[in-house]
Scaffold this active site. Structure first.
Site, short mmCIF file in Angstrom:
data_model
loop_
_atom_site.label_atom_id
_atom_site.label_comp_id
_atom_site.label_asym_id
_atom_site.label_seq_id
_atom_site.Cartn_x
_atom_site.Cartn_y
_atom_site.Cartn_z
N GLU A 1 0.88 -1.17 0.00
CA GLU A 1 0.00 0.00 0.00
C GLU A 1 0.91 1.21 0.00
O GLU A 1 1.11 1.86 1.02
CB GLU A 1 -0.94 -0.02 1.22
CG GLU A 1 -2.13 0.93 1.08
CD GLU A 1 -1.85 2.29 1.68
OE1 GLU A 1 -1.15 3.10 1.02
OE2 GLU A 1 -2.33 2.53 2.79
N GLU B 1 4.42 7.99 -4.27
CA GLU B 1 5.27 7.30 -3.30
C GLU B 1 6.20 6.29 -3.94
O GLU B 1 6.79 5.45 -3.26
CB GLU B 1 4.40 6.62 -2.23
CG GLU B 1 3.68 7.59 -1.31
CD GLU B 1 3.02 6.91 -0.13
OE1 GLU B 1 3.25 5.70 0.08
OE2 GLU B 1 2.28 7.59 0.59
#
Length: 556
Positions: free
Chosen positions: A106, A115
């Site tokens: 995640e 990210e």
């Protein structure tokens, strides 16, 4: 961790993916270890304890230490192998006994890619995973929608807004309309509160699809044809993403705006919980159309070029000749955050500062003026109103970019660069040599410092600190603006924000009590612990209600 819909979706998908007793699971970016513990529990449920394995990596050492505490609290320390490393530092045959056949992760931000999702998946597929692994999530799809919004327009079209002000200060003179512009990127923002300020000019459209079970490409380009649904002006593209967590296509999680979740559009995947609560960990994204926006008519066909690199997605509206409507930025252009653009275009804010400076200069012409922060507005204003003054712009964040910008707009604002100097230093570094041993007669600030939009309210009083550092350099009759700061506070009901920050207990069957102090949870804390003070724009906090007056104050 307080997002029950997210946690439930991951748990269901992991239970479905970890079906082989000999499964080897890899969790990249373990966080508190929640997905790793879900995987270990799923492995145990299919009789895989002692046969399969769960490995996890968490590169941020403080978080990794917290992960170990959570694992111990749940009796999982011997069921999950945790490595304080980045995934690209893991090696099969060293940390991992063999390539993993199940990947759980995640590592998603509001834009999806920020990210490092793509390079992480690339390296994992190259070095850490079997061919055709199972993955949770299985797929992610990004969507967009064209909108018209006066609120969003004010956050990117500074030229039109300051033309309406007509106060003689030109941050974006004619012919240089985009010399100050919003950063060309997707800006994370809660758009549900803007629903009444938004007119939808298209149906949602698919932008990119990312298959986690395959090695992703570093960059792609997609030309999208869009049919408009009304007359108006495209001020922005609002985007979001939808996760398909399982390969069967039965478990979804969406960050779509409320008006999309409540619609009955056939082509959009339906989530199990379409009344998903407000959350602050994933927001919608806003891409601003440059300049005054793109005028459109109903049923008009538009072309949109979408592209992505390793970490971001960008858009270009195309004219009928397939040429980009957005121009390239030049070296003298400044890019600012949307909130700063909106403030610089605010007629009332500009009027207040202009009146204050004119009053300060009404009976004197200061020899030396310091602009203590990154305020291009005050640098232009003082220079144009007091031609005989020496204006020193600290510009601790803008530095040379600020100097180049001032030179470009000097003629339009009727001042000479001979009278203005950009230091490019913070207040603590200013010396009498910088002032040529002259005293400061006028000290001004907004106060604004580059990147301060996420500051707590009292941190904006740092002008007070600058004034203190300059004390020995001030003349006896020096004028200081602002001359006073008032910090006000009031009690508020913020149930949505509270819910997202509340203390953690059980998360999908796993004890998370030990994380509350470290992560800064609110409520249900021991008496000696206090809830955190966090910088949030109130209008971005979901439901709000004022519960007291604002008489409480601190004067500075």
């Amino acid at each position: 961790l307080n997002d029950a819909a997210r946690n439930r979706a991951y748990r269901r998908a992991i239970d479905a993916a970890v079906s082989d007793p000999s499964a080897r699971v890899l969790d990249i970016g373990a966080g508190t270890g929640l997905l790793s513990m879900m995987s270990a529990r799923a492995l145990e449920a299919v009789g895989g304890e002692g046969r399969g394995s769960v490995s996890a990596c968490e590169s941020y050492l403080p978080m990794g230490k917290l992960t170990r505490r959570v694992l111990r609290a749940n009796g999982m320390e011997n069921k999950v192998k945790l490595f304080h490393k980045r995934s690209d530092e893991l090696e099969v045959g060293v940390e991992l006994d063999s390539p993993a056949d199940v990947l759980v992760s995640e590592i998603l931000d509001s834009e999806l890619l920020g990210e490092g999702l793509i390079p992480t998946l690339q390296q994992a597929h190259d070095s850490l995973l079997v061919k055709n692994p199972k993955t949770v999530p299985y797929r992610a799809t990004t969507y967009g929608q064209l909108v018209e919004s006066p609120f969003l327009w004010k956050m990117h079209d500074l030229h039109s807004n300051e033309a309406n002000a007509a106060d003689g200060v030109w941050l974006t003179p004619d012919g240089m309309e985009n010399i100050v512009s919003v950063k060309l990127q997707q800006h994370a923002m809660q758009c549900d509160p803007l629903e009444d300020e938004i007119r939808l000019l298209s149906e949602p459209f698919k932008v990119f699809e990312f298959d986690f079970s395959e090695r992703p490409e570093s960059q792609r380009e997609n030309k999208i044809t869009i049919k408009t649904t009304g007359d108006g002006c495209v001020h922005a593209i609002i985007s979001w993403w939808v996760l398909q967590l399982d390969s069967a296509g039965s478990i979804f999680y969406s960050t779509a705006p409320k008006w999309v979740r409540q619609s009955s559009i056939k082509d959009l995947p339906r989530c199990a919980d379409d009344t998903k609560d407000w959350c602050d960990h994933w927001k919608h994204c806003v891409w601003f159309t440059q300049g005054r926006g793109a005028p459109v008519m109903k049923d008009q066909t538009l072309s949109l070029r979408a592209s992505h690199n390793l970490t971001s997605i960008s858009y270009q509206l195309l004219n009928p000749n397939d040429e980009a409507c957005n121009g390239n930025l030049k070296a003298d252009h400044l890019t600012l955050l949307p909130e700063r653009i909106a403030l610089y275009g605010d007629i009332y804010w500009r009027s207040a500062l202009i009146t204050a400076i004119k009053n300060a200069l009404s009976d004197r012409s200061p020899q030396t003026c310091i602009v203590a922060d990154d305020s291009i507005f005050l640098a232009l204003l003082v220079s144009s109103l007091s031609p005989s003054s020496k204006v020193i712009a600290m510009f601790p964040g803008l530095r040379d970019k600020g100097a180049t910008y001032l030179q470009a707009v000097a003629k339009a604002n009727n001042f000479s660069m001979d009278q203005i100097q950009v230091i490019g230093k913070r207040a603590a570094s200013l010396s009498t040599d910088d002032l040529e041993h002259k005293k400061i007669n006028l000290l001004v600030g907004e106060p604004f410092y580059c990147g301060s939009e996420g500051m707590l309210p009292w941190q904006n009083l740092r002008f007070w600190n600058a004034r203190t550092l300059f004390h020995s350099m001030l003349s006896e009759d020096a004028l200081i603006m602002p001359c006073k700061g008032v910090l006000k506070l009031c009690a508020m009901s913020l149930p949505d924000l509270w819910k997202s920050r509340r203390s953690l207990k059980d998360v999908e069957g796993f004890d998370h009590l030990v994380v509350n102090e470290t992560l800064g949870a609110c409520g249900d804390l021991p008496g000696e612990q206090q809830g955190p003070c966090l910088p949030y724009y109130v209008w971005q906090c979901g439901y709000t209600k004022v519960q007291s007056n604002t008489d409480s104050r601190l004067d500075a």
